[in-house]
Design a protein around this motif. Structure first.
Motif: not given
Length: 358
Positions: A219-240
């Motif tokens: 239910a924490n929409v702001a948290l999930k948006a923040r985590i997704e922003a990190i995920r998109l950047q991490a995907g690039q760093l992880m060669q994904l």
């Protein structure tokens, strides 16, 4: 095609359809269209299919007799998205893996021994091998037993799963960035892959205790948006690459254990909080905890000895993981005890009009 023989099984804390490869279209687009139709996707309720309106119950195993030396069967895992017309092979699923050996025996791909049978499985998603031991007294799979895993009511026969060569299975290295800690949007993260690409973060860095319920985190929409922003950047760093339409990397919040375990987790898969934790995610989180200087190291309480049996806590209990880290950076052996149960065996149908999805 709108029908196929299928066995529905619970594997670990997930469930889904198990198919012989020859019973599905060889063309990927046709195969995916059939599976979307059979599951009832895209629809958040999956009301017109077999899916259970949750990523944990919208999964598929495709199994074939292996032509690889020393291997019994090949296993391809597919995640059928619930509310999007996507069928992804970007990850493993160790929970569904627990049902592969019983399914292979039931379908006659592997001859059963008495009192137990070991099935050597090649995981097509990550090009690694698992050794799975199931109880087969009298040459028949036994599903009943005394083993219990958190997240599943009752008990069942144990399914022992051991992995090797899991380090860097999707990203090419255990620590794909080459560092135990990276900094993304002001948050310390550990990017790690020991069978499942994970981005591990401290719950405290988000102002959380790490003991929040799955429902509160979802239910924490702001948290999930923040985590997704990190995920998109991490995907690039992880060669994904661009992971906006991928189910990996998973995002895992860690905190000190409170129920007698060694580390507490809250995992996102990737946009909903997991009711428990995936097998490979638990293995990867435990590996991170056992490594020096990672984000998971400080909140973890480690058992002594080189071979560490760890309890990874999650919203519905804890997962028991065995991790042994060798001298080489990627020399890791890990294992887990799961259970599986056959739910039904028959024919599953997709809508006759399903073409390219729904």
């Amino acid at each position: 095609m709108n029908e196929a023989p299928c066995m529905w099984m619970r594997g670990g804390t997930s469930k889904g359809g198990y198919f012989l490869a020859d019973d599905l279209p060889s063309d990927r687009a046709a195969r995916d269209a059939f599976l979307l139709g059979a599951m009832g996707s895209p629809d958040r309720r999956q009301i017109d299919g077999m899916g259970g309106a949750d990523p944990l119950t919208s999964k598929v195993a495709i199994v074939r007799r292996s032509q690889r030396p020393g291997i019994d069967v090949d296993y391809l895992f597919l995640q059928v998205f619930v509310d999007r017309p996507i069928v992804s092979d970007a990850q493993n699923c160790g929970n569904i893996l627990a049902g592969v050996a019983p399914f292979a025996i039931e379908r006659g791909l592997v001859a059963a021994s008495d009192p137990q049978t070991t099935v050597r499985v090649y995981l097509e998603n990550s090009r690694q091998t698992a050794m799975i031991r199931v109880q087969t007294p009298g040459g028949r799979v036994r599903y009943g037993g005394d083993a219990h895993i958190d997240g599943v009511p009752g008990t069942a026969s144990p399914v022992d799963v051991m992995f090797r060569d899991t380090a860097g299975s999707s990203c090419g290295a255990l620590l794909p960035t080459g560092r135990p800690v990276d900094h993304i949007d002001g948050i310390d993260v550990t990017c790690i892959d020991n069978g499942m690409p994970l981005v591990i973060m401290k719950a405290a860095d988000f102002g959380l205790s790490g003991q929040e319920t799955r429902e509160a985190l979802d239910a924490n929409v702001a948290l999930k948006a923040r985590i997704e922003a990190i995920r998109l950047q991490a995907g690039q760093l992880m060669q994904l690459g661009d992971v906006s339409d991928k189910s990996v990397p998973k995002m895992t919040l860690v905190s000190p254990a409170t129920q007698g375990g060694h580390l507490s987790t809250r995992s996102f898969i990737p946009h909903r909080c997991h009711a428990s934790i995936g097998v490979f995610a638990a293995v990867t989180a435990a590996t991170a905890a056992a490594l020096d200087d990672t984000v998971a190291a400080s909140p973890a309480t480690l058992p002594s000895g080189k071979r560490k049996e760890m309890l990874i806590e999650h919203p519905s209990g804890a997962t028991r993981v065995l991790v042994e880290i060798g001298a080489a950076p990627d020399d890791i052996e890990s294992g887990i005890v799961l259970t599986a149960r056959k739910l039904f065996d028959g024919v599953v149908y997709a809508p006759e009009t399903a073409e390219g999805g729904r």
